[in-house]
Design an enzyme around this catalytic site. Structure first.
Site, mmCIF file in Angstrom:
data_model
loop_
_atom_site.group_PDB
_atom_site.id
_atom_site.type_symbol
_atom_site.label_atom_id
_atom_site.label_comp_id
_atom_site.label_asym_id
_atom_site.label_seq_id
_atom_site.Cartn_x
_atom_site.Cartn_y
_atom_site.Cartn_z
ATOM 1 N N GLU A 60 79.946 41.299 -55.132
ATOM 2 C CA GLU A 60 78.760 40.699 -55.836
ATOM 3 C C GLU A 60 77.501 40.817 -55.753
ATOM 4 O O GLU A 60 76.568 40.837 -56.752
ATOM 5 C CB GLU A 60 79.100 39.054 -56.100
ATOM 6 C CG GLU A 60 80.196 38.600 -56.882
ATOM 7 C CD GLU A 60 81.556 38.720 -56.381
ATOM 8 O OE1 GLU A 60 81.638 39.112 -55.349
ATOM 9 O OE2 GLU A 60 82.656 38.469 -57.012
ATOM 10 N N HIS A 129 86.273 27.764 -58.467
ATOM 11 C CA HIS A 129 86.395 27.912 -59.915
ATOM 12 C C HIS A 129 85.791 27.502 -61.060
ATOM 13 O O HIS A 129 86.214 27.773 -62.179
ATOM 14 C CB HIS A 129 87.845 28.709 -60.226
ATOM 15 C CG HIS A 129 88.220 29.960 -59.451
ATOM 16 N ND1 HIS A 129 88.369 30.165 -58.188
ATOM 17 C CD2 HIS A 129 88.306 31.201 -59.949
ATOM 18 C CE1 HIS A 129 88.615 31.333 -57.864
ATOM 19 N NE2 HIS A 129 88.613 32.190 -58.856
#
Lengths: 326, 322
Positions: A60, A129
């Site tokens: 990321e 999440h």
């Protein structure tokens, strides 16, 4: 007017931008053949090829940082961070690099990067999440933040994000992808910093973002049956923020409820409440209410998740408390 | 001088390297002096001893090749074409500074000369260099992007993610590790479980070149090879330049972590400037002419900076957004 889903709206915008501009390209995890974990980029690799729809490693920091570097060279990358929880792994590049290069260089540098990400609870993925982190990004001078709630807004705001010379973090809500709504025949860019009034009303203003816009619309229907007239203002972009539309609405209704899915404490709603009390204190007939998630990580067991995140009944209760204070 | 026989670079070129290195040295010493005198604000990291890496690498680059630098950046900036005036004015926080007074020593930018900025986050500039190189590749431009960083940065996630992605996508990047053997105060043996840093690049299948960073000619030769490799589309190169910081981590660092005598010994044996002077056989007269010339440039930069335009407090509100 055609009717498309929120997911299709995002995809259509990406496709149209890539068709018309070779500087636009995509990077992200699993975005090519798989079409992204949410299927948003499905099919784009077939039209634009793997050079422009770039599958990345699970990195990321490098995804965001490569976007920063390409953007400084004048390209208009759109990077996808699969879940906004994982934007925490990109934060150095977004917060310390993308947001500050222009300032630190005395205005020499532009970083026209778009960081798309999605998330949200309601499907029991557990604590890593499902968070809503838009408030974190709104705290960073130099960034812009968009959070559309409808297909039309998703399409038009994404276009404006891609063509903004600043870095935009573009939040999508997972549970909104399948919603369908009419959109204009051709893509209309939507200016940042302009709220949308989804419903006009006279008794209370609900300022809602993301999924909670749809919750608010349902609550307004119920409230109307009980004789309460609700106005719904969706800022659409959180940074810049259309303060005037919010304040003007509260000056009319004299009451304000702010709602989002992120935890209430230190959330975006706190800023709205502060702005409203500063600019419309004398107009307020009731304390400003905030409706968001409880201050816990998102739990797994559905019964607990349900308890933590805000629902129609929570918003309805806040509306009623507020109206009762008049 | 009988240099042309021994080297590929002309004596004239090497003399210009010497002048540039000496300018950096005297500039940095002036920075230390003005900081101690209370003229300069903030946090200053000077590059005494690392001049040959900056000059050797940057002299292989074209103006439109780009670099990303680190918190220790003055040498890279000067070597990539920034004027001493623009750099000193920035350290004084003036409008005429390279970043208009918004950056300071750790945020020095010079876009026109391909300098994408010093970076105060260790390893923070590497992902951006992969992105710049990717843009060059996608646009089929024959340009190269170079990241400077230290041995300490090779422990960051950004380093590993960047080398992995850069190699995977064969972008035209060169990763220049200025291994000065200290991460701030921590010696390499206390921050890395391996001694040979090239193994980190090899883990990604990346080509490595190791060079004595105190030998500017060797650095130039190695960088020429690395840049040519990248520019030809063969992918990135990890260029490991072993160098020495002949001073503390920051101006004012008491260096309690250094073994006694280490700095003195390094100054005696690892200073790239006397080494090049000796190689070139520069006599006393030529040397003092060089010193005079460099000193004039440095003094002029201080004058320029002091006479520069002060920022208004409310200028702080500008340049947040494009």
């Amino acid at each position: 007017m055609p009717e498309i889903t929120y997911r299709e709206a995002v995809r259509d915008c990406l496709a149209e931008a890539m068709r018309s501009d070779p500087d636009v390209f995509l990077m992200g995890e699993d975005i090519a053949e798989m079409g992204g974990s949410m299927g948003v980029t499905h099919g784009l690799v077939d039209e634009f090829g793997k050079e422009r729809v770039r599958n990345t490693p699970i990195s990321e920091a490098a995804i965001a940082g490569a976007g920063v570097g390409a953007a400084i060279q004048g390209m208009r990358p759109v990077v996808e961070i699969m879940y906004q929880d994982f934007i925490t792994l990109s934060m150095e590049q977004i917060v310390l690099q993308a947001a500050k290069h222009r300032y630190m260089s005395g205005g020499q540098i532009k970083v026209p990067l778009t960081v798309r990400t999605q998330g949200g609870a309601g499907w029991s993925p557990g604590a890593q999440h499902a968070e809503q982190l838009e408030g974190w990004l709104c705290h960073v001078p130099g960034l812009k933040v968009a959070f559309p709630s409808t297909p039309e807004d998703a399409r038009g705001l994404l276009w404006s994000s891609i063509y903004d010379d600043n870095t935009v973090v573009f939040f999508e809500h997972r549970t909104l992808y399948p919603i369908k709504a009419e959109v204009s025949d051709t893509l209309e860019p939507i200016e940042f910093g302009k709220a949308r009034v989804h419903r006009e009303g006279s008794d209370v203003t609900i300022v809602a973002i993301g999924r909670l816009v749809h919750v608010a619309l349902r609550v307004a229907e119920q409230a109307a049956e009980e004789g309460i007239s609700v106005e719904i203002v969706d800022p659409r972009t959180l940074l810049p923020l259309d303060e005037d539309s919010i304040v003007n609405s509260v000056m009319k209704t004299n009451r304000c409820v702010v709602t989002h899915e992120a935890v209430t404490r230190m959330g975006f709603g706190a800023e709205i409440a502060a702005i409203v009390q500063e600019k419309a204190f004398d107009y307020l007939d009731a304390p400003i209410e905030r409706v968001g998630s409880r201050f816990t990580p998102i739990p797994f067991a559905p019964v607990m998740e349900e308890y933590v995140i805000p629902h129609e009944e929570d918003l309805m209760a806040a509306v009623k408390r507020t109206v009762a204070r008049g | 001088m009988k240099l042309e026989e021994a080297t590929r670079l002309s004596g004239e070129t090497l003399l210009s390297f010497l002048e540039e290195m000496l300018l950096i040295r005297r500039f940095e010493e002036k920075v230390e002096e003005r900081f101690r005198a209370g003229d300069l604000s903030g946090f200053l990291h000077v590059a005494l001893g690392q001049e040959a890496v900056a000059v050797g690498v940057c002299r292989t680059l074209e103006t439109d090749d780009v670099i990303a630098s680190t918190h220790r950046a003055h040498h890279h900036c000067l070597a990539k074409g920034m004027t001493a005036n623009a750099l000193m004015a920035e350290l004084y926080g003036k409008v005429e500074g390279c970043s208009g007074g918004y950056g300071g020593s750790m945020h020095l930018y010079d876009l026109a000369n391909g300098n994408l900025g010093a970076n105060a986050v260790v390893g923070g500039g590497l992902p951006g260099i992969v992105g710049a190189a990717l843009a060059f590749k996608m646009r089929r431009q024959p340009r190269v992007a170079v990241a400077f960083f230290g041995d300490g940065a090779t422990n960051t996630g950004s380093f590993h993610e960047s080398l992995n992605l850069g190699q995977l996508w064969t972008v035209p990047a060169v990763f220049v590790c200025e291994n000065n053997h200290y991460a701030e105060s921590t010696p390499s043996r206390d921050h890395m479980p391996i001694a040979d840093l090239t193994r980190r690049a090899e883990a990604f299948g990346m080509r490595s070149i190791v060079v004595d960073g105190q030998d500017v000619e060797a650095v130039h030769a190695a960088a020429t090879e690395a840049v040519a490799h990248a520019r030809a589309g063969n992918g990135p190169v990890f260029l490991l330049a072993n160098t020495y910081r002949l001073t503390g981590h920051y101006v004012g660092d008491p260096q309690v972590y250094r073994p006694k005598g280490e700095q003195r010994d390094l100054r005696a044996t690892q200073d790239p400037i006397p080494r090049l002077r000796e190689l070139l056989g520069v006599d006393e007269d030529s040397w003092s002419a060089l010193e005079t010339k460099v000193a004039a440039t440095v003094e002029a930069s201080v004058e320029f900076a002091k006479n520069g335009t002060d920022r208004l407090p409310e200028d702080a509100l500008l340049n947040v957004y494009a």
